[in-house]
Design a protein around this motif. Sequence first.
Motif, short mmCIF file in Angstrom:
data_model
loop_
_atom_site.label_atom_id
_atom_site.label_comp_id
_atom_site.label_asym_id
_atom_site.label_seq_id
_atom_site.Cartn_x
_atom_site.Cartn_y
_atom_site.Cartn_z
N PRO A 31 0.83 -1.21 0.00
CA PRO A 31 0.00 0.00 0.00
C PRO A 31 0.86 1.26 0.00
CG PRO A 31 -0.07 -1.09 2.15
CD PRO A 31 0.73 -1.96 1.23
N ASP A 32 0.26 2.35 -0.42
CA ASP A 32 0.97 3.63 -0.39
C ASP A 32 1.37 3.94 1.05
OD1 ASP A 32 0.56 3.88 -3.11
OD2 ASP A 32 -1.23 5.13 -2.89
N LYS A 67 -8.47 -2.78 6.29
CA LYS A 67 -9.72 -2.85 5.53
C LYS A 67 -9.45 -2.56 4.05
CE LYS A 67 -12.86 -3.47 8.74
NZ LYS A 67 -13.58 -4.73 8.77
N ALA A 68 -10.01 -3.37 3.18
CA ALA A 68 -9.83 -3.18 1.74
C ALA A 68 -10.40 -1.83 1.28
CB ALA A 68 -10.48 -4.32 0.98
N SER A 69 -11.45 -1.39 1.91
CA SER A 69 -12.07 -0.11 1.52
C SER A 69 -11.18 1.09 1.84
CB SER A 69 -13.43 0.04 2.22
OG SER A 69 -13.26 0.01 3.64
N ASP A 70 -10.26 0.95 2.79
CA ASP A 70 -9.36 2.04 3.14
C ASP A 70 -8.17 2.16 2.18
OD1 ASP A 70 -10.99 2.51 5.30
OD2 ASP A 70 -9.69 1.48 6.74
N TYR A 71 -7.94 1.14 1.36
CA TYR A 71 -6.79 1.12 0.45
C TYR A 71 -7.25 0.74 -0.96
CZ TYR A 71 -4.10 1.46 4.70
OH TYR A 71 -3.58 1.90 5.89
N PRO A 72 -8.01 1.61 -1.62
CA PRO A 72 -8.51 1.28 -2.96
C PRO A 72 -7.39 1.18 -4.00
CG PRO A 72 -9.00 3.56 -2.42
CD PRO A 72 -8.43 2.93 -1.18
N PHE A 84 -11.42 -13.36 7.19
CA PHE A 84 -11.35 -11.93 7.48
C PHE A 84 -12.05 -11.16 6.36
CE2 PHE A 84 -7.76 -14.02 9.44
CZ PHE A 84 -7.83 -13.55 10.74
N ALA A 85 -13.37 -11.24 6.35
CA ALA A 85 -14.17 -10.59 5.30
C ALA A 85 -13.98 -9.08 5.37
CB ALA A 85 -15.63 -10.95 5.48
N GLY A 86 -13.82 -8.46 4.21
CA GLY A 86 -13.65 -7.02 4.14
C GLY A 86 -12.21 -6.57 4.29
N ASN A 87 -11.32 -7.51 4.60
CA ASN A 87 -9.91 -7.19 4.75
C ASN A 87 -9.14 -7.68 3.53
OD1 ASN A 87 -10.95 -7.84 7.78
ND2 ASN A 87 -9.57 -6.11 7.71
N ILE A 88 -7.84 -7.43 3.49
CA ILE A 88 -7.01 -7.82 2.36
C ILE A 88 -6.25 -9.08 2.73
CG2 ILE A 88 -5.14 -7.11 0.84
CD1 ILE A 88 -6.01 -4.19 1.42
N GLU A 89 -6.66 -10.21 2.15
CA GLU A 89 -5.99 -11.50 2.39
C GLU A 89 -5.69 -12.13 1.04
OE1 GLU A 89 -6.43 -15.59 5.02
OE2 GLU A 89 -8.21 -14.36 4.66
N LEU A 95 -2.95 -8.64 5.21
CA LEU A 95 -2.26 -7.36 5.36
C LEU A 95 -2.70 -6.70 6.66
CD1 LEU A 95 -0.31 -5.28 4.14
CD2 LEU A 95 -2.29 -4.22 3.04
N CYS A 96 -1.72 -6.39 7.50
CA CYS A 96 -2.00 -5.76 8.79
C CYS A 96 -1.15 -4.49 8.93
CB CYS A 96 -1.66 -6.71 9.94
SG CYS A 96 -2.77 -8.14 10.00
N ALA A 97 -1.60 -3.62 9.83
CA ALA A 97 -0.89 -2.37 10.09
C ALA A 97 -0.71 -2.19 11.58
CB ALA A 97 -1.68 -1.19 9.52
N ALA A 98 0.35 -1.48 11.95
CA ALA A 98 0.62 -1.14 13.35
C ALA A 98 1.30 0.22 13.37
CB ALA A 98 1.52 -2.20 13.99
N ALA A 99 1.27 0.85 14.53
CA ALA A 99 1.94 2.13 14.69
C ALA A 99 3.44 1.93 14.54
CB ALA A 99 1.61 2.73 16.05
N SER A 100 4.08 2.80 13.76
CA SER A 100 5.52 2.68 13.50
C SER A 100 6.34 2.70 14.79
CB SER A 100 5.99 3.80 12.57
OG SER A 100 5.40 3.67 11.31
#
Length: 148
Positions: A31-32, A67-72, A84-89, A95-100
Amino acid sequence: MADRTPRTLETREATGSRKKQWKRQSMLPTPDPRPGISFRWVRTSTLGNADMTNVSARFREGYTPVKASDYPELQIMSDVDSRFAGNIEVGGLLLCAAASEDVEARVEGQLEIAQNQIESVDRNLMRESDSRMPMLRPERSSKTSFGK
């Protein structure tokens, strides 16, 4: 008679652009970048067998599914039987995110543990050394060479 067009007018835009090169797309898109967020692909299954232990461990480390909708920009279709419906698998990876800052703290903590282990081994080695044959502290360095 020869063409008398000055060389300064011969530009790539005027003559046409270079042919576009084909590039294989990555199986796991990135993702960007977003400030303060680090991404990681987390294994959810191997050979069709769920690996919820790994997923739970990553969630406890602070990773959350993206969420897939957050990263078009990814334009991706998730696995058909995804838990994990609605997520990117993709292919058993979520695909997961955490605070840097959390990710950096985790890395620093792991480096500290590794350093403590190295020091413990060195202390144990020095304790067992014979005074008649003194051991020098081991020199730790890495060297990479290619070819001859």
